[in-house]
Design an enzyme around this catalytic site. Structure first.
Site, PDB file in Angstrom:
ATOM      1  N   HIS A   1      -4.522  12.182   5.755  1.00  0.00           N
ATOM      2  CA  HIS A   1      -5.131  10.982   5.176  1.00  0.00           C
ATOM      3  C   HIS A   1      -4.908   9.697   5.967  1.00  0.00           C
ATOM      4  O   HIS A   1      -5.577   8.692   5.715  1.00  0.00           O
ATOM      5  CB  HIS A   1      -4.608  10.784   3.751  1.00  0.00           C
ATOM      6  CG  HIS A   1      -5.614  10.212   2.796  1.00  0.00           C
ATOM      7  ND1 HIS A   1      -6.601   9.311   3.169  1.00  0.00           N
ATOM      8  CD2 HIS A   1      -5.792  10.418   1.467  1.00  0.00           C
ATOM      9  CE1 HIS A   1      -7.324   8.990   2.107  1.00  0.00           C
ATOM     10  NE2 HIS A   1      -6.864   9.649   1.073  1.00  0.00           N
TER      11      HIS A   1
ATOM     12  N   TYR B   1      -4.897   4.066 -11.494  1.00  0.00           N
ATOM     13  CA  TYR B   1      -5.423   3.711 -10.176  1.00  0.00           C
ATOM     14  C   TYR B   1      -6.692   4.511  -9.933  1.00  0.00           C
ATOM     15  O   TYR B   1      -6.725   5.718 -10.192  1.00  0.00           O
ATOM     16  CB  TYR B   1      -4.353   4.053  -9.134  1.00  0.00           C
ATOM     17  CG  TYR B   1      -4.708   3.920  -7.669  1.00  0.00           C
ATOM     18  CD1 TYR B   1      -4.124   2.932  -6.892  1.00  0.00           C
ATOM     19  CD2 TYR B   1      -5.571   4.810  -7.036  1.00  0.00           C
ATOM     20  CE1 TYR B   1      -4.385   2.823  -5.531  1.00  0.00           C
ATOM     21  CE2 TYR B   1      -5.856   4.704  -5.676  1.00  0.00           C
ATOM     22  CZ  TYR B   1      -5.254   3.714  -4.933  1.00  0.00           C
ATOM     23  OH  TYR B   1      -5.523   3.614  -3.588  1.00  0.00           O
TER      24      TYR B   1
END
Length: 617
Positions: free
Chosen positions: A334, A446
């Site tokens: 990532h 989130y």
């Protein structure tokens, strides 16, 4: 076709929000999470920061941004955040996405599908290298995306004004700078901070089978792709050769914490394995040919998210995984980029491999091909012991890791659109309600949002927990039966409208999370005293993300997921399909995960009943 950077060069820079707007948004996100006394204290601290030292740090951030116009204010800090993290990347950072099957069943044989996906991936690579990849553009009016006149118009404009030409027709070009790290790239473990490595010239593919590693060239010096029958022959050779497990599976070392792996990698280099490691690092990408055949979404998630720590090199920018039954997907590292780059790659590769397959199922492998290069490693007792320890450690962590899945079929995206509601907002509201059912309070949540509309944008945070979702949640749960169905419906509408506003603000770089993160990063780099706002328990609480969510929708995608970001949290991957909702929830809390799935289905039912005009019982 348009050149890839024709639009990217002229793309707007990521704005730095006004400090007062950031503080206002921060306090709005805190309000539903705090009691009145806690909120007054947090508001006092935040306003003091806004009027005092925060203003000075913000001024310095603006000046730093002015001197670095080649990038965004968040790019450097965000890379540092990822690369400095010392936790293992598997389960903690690497997400996965699985592809839908090929519509033609006979093309889903493992070796056929793997060959077709490899060829389509290499076509994408060549388009990227030769600057002929169609630019990423978000079309408000999708008809422009099919317009040859528009494409020709943009192509002939100078790069400096092509962005404005797109804006004339409500078409928004997206940043594509992450694509340079998609291929031939690897995250290299180093002590304290890792490094991203990209090779410009390597032409070989890395293939893993049964824990063994092989390489063979798939491109010639001119970028021509190896004939599909030759790729098929190489993959056939590998499957036959890797019929037994290696004595020690080196790949387990990539599941270790980064400092341990960095130390062991140096040991490997000193033992004469540097060339083999370079071949792994520089490979176009990693193809994992698995022996497993996952029977359901639970097994599929374990297979593609962590592969049981086996037959994966988790440091590669991405690994294309194909199971024995032809199920395919991606696991990606990532730090180099975000879901939007992977999504574009997946969409194009899926479309090309299914609509223009390079290989038919009846094809035979080429008869005369050179043997693959099998990577053999020199390992002493230190390395073999470390592999055994890494395997044991990972198996122990994996044993605590649980996955729960949900398929909700009463409604999907189209139903909610017809109700003039945001499908994303409705799912997020259902999550809030489920959490409240389970814990008796709202928890920090989130949702990832891309800021690729700006140069070197990464992501911004949408905070789904709001005063609107709290009001609606309390009405559905604590005050059940006390409101009319019409009032309940109006509350859902309010949540949807506010969520759309949060989405728009985040997409336009007007959230508060990245701004506060950058200001804190600036203080840390200078070694100054940390402002009180960052030591406030409320700030630490809102950034201890219990409910971490993300979604990527596409016709190519079956589902996707990721691990929780905190030990006591949940990773909630979800897709709103046309007529159903799918979600994969990961956690280290099995009982809590079961309850969350149960309450999520329960709250979706409640929302559906209200939308259908039925009163809640």
């Amino acid at each position: 076709m348009c050149r890839i950077y024709n639009l990217s060069i002229s793309i707007c820079r990521l704005p730095i929000p006004k400090l007062e707007d950031t503080i206002n948004r921060y306090l709005a996100a805190q309000k539903p999470l705090l009691n009145e006394e806690e909120y007054r204290n947090t508001e006092k601290i935040a306003r003091k920061f806004e009027a005092g030292e925060g203003r000075l740090i913000h001024r310095d951030l603006l000046e730093h941004d002015r001197l670095n116009k080649h990038t965004s204010y968040i790019a450097g800090p965000w890379y540092d955040m990822y690369l400095s993290a010392r936790d293992p990347i598997v389960l903690n950072y690497n997400p996965f996405i699985t592809l839908n099957p090929d519509p033609k069943p006979e093309y889903n044989r493992q070796i056929v599908r793997a060959t077709n996906l490899v060829v389509s991936s290499l076509k994408f690579l060549n388009s990227l290298k030769n600057n002929y990849l169609r630019p990423d553009i978000y079309y408000v009016n999708r008809k422009w995306g099919q317009s040859k006149v528009f494409k020709h118009f943009i192509r002939i404009l100078p790069p400096s004004i092509s962005w404005y030409g797109a804006y004339l027709v409500n078409a928004y070009p997206l940043d594509m700078s992450q694509y340079k790290s998609l291929f031939n790239s690897t995250r290299i473990p180093n002590l304290s901070k890792d490094a991203l490595f990209t090779s410009e010239f390597a032409r070989h593919l890395l293939v893993m089978r049964n824990g063994h590693l092989y390489v063979f060239e798939v491109l010639d010096a001119f970028g021509n792709i190896l004939h599909p029958s030759e790729i098929l022959a190489h993959l056939t050779q590998i499957i036959h050769d890797a019929d037994r497990l290696p004595k020690f599976e080196l790949c387990y070392l990539t599941t270790e914490d980064r400092n341990t792996w960095a130390t062991l990698r140096q040991e490997l280099v000193q033992k004469g394995n540097e060339e083999n490691l370079k071949k792994i690092d520089s490979a176009v990408f990693c193809l994992c040919l698995d022996r497993a055949s996952p029977q359901n979404e639970l097994e599929l998630t374990h297979c593609f998210l962590h592969g049981y720590g086996f037959n994966r090199w988790f440091d590669k920018s991405f690994s294309l995984i194909v199971t024995s039954d032809g199920t395919a997907g991606i696991n990606f590292e990532h730090s180099w980029g975000d879901g939007i780059a992977i999504l574009r790659f997946i969409n194009e590769v899926y479309r090309d491999s299914t609509e223009h397959p390079a290989l038919v199922p009846q094809a035979s492998p080429a008869l005369f091909v050179t043997s693959c290069d099998k990577l053999e490693f020199n390992m002493d007792h230190t390395i073999t012991s470390a592999i055994s320890a890494a395997r044991q450690k990972f198996d122990q962590k994996r044993g605590m890791f649980c996955v729960k899945t949900l398929k909700y079929k009463k409604f999907g995206k189209q139903y909610l659109i017809n109700q003039n509601l945001s499908p994303d907002a409705v799912f997020q509201l259902a999550c809030q309600m489920a959490v409240y059912h389970q814990y008796g309070k709202l928890l920090p949540s989130y949702e990832a949002c891309s800021t690729a509309a700006f140069k070197h944008g990464r992501t911004e945070t949408i905070r789904p927990t709001s005063v609107y979702t709290k009001k609606c949640t309390v009405a559905f749960i604590d005050q059940r039966g006390k409101h009319s169905t019409e009032d309940m419906r109006n509350m859902i509408d309010e949540c949807s409208k506010y969520h759309r506003r949060l989405q728009l603000e985040a997409t336009l770089g007007q959230g508060f999370d990245r701004h506060l993160f950058a200001l804190k990063y600036l203080v840390q780099r200078r070694g100054g005293r940390m402002p009180d706002i960052y030591n406030d328990p409320a700030y630490k609480n809102i950034n201890h993300i219990i409910i971490s969510t993300s979604t990527l929708g596409s016709e190519a995608i079956n589902h996707g997921g990721f691990g929780p970001v905190v030990p006591d949290g949940f990773g909630v991957g979800y897709n709103m399909f046309e007529d159903w909702v799918g979600s994969i929830i990961t956690s280290y809390l099995e009982k809590d995960s079961e309850e969350l799935i149960k309450y999520l289905e329960y709250t979706l039912n409640d929302i559906y009943d209200v939308l259908e005009g039925r009163s809640l019982k």
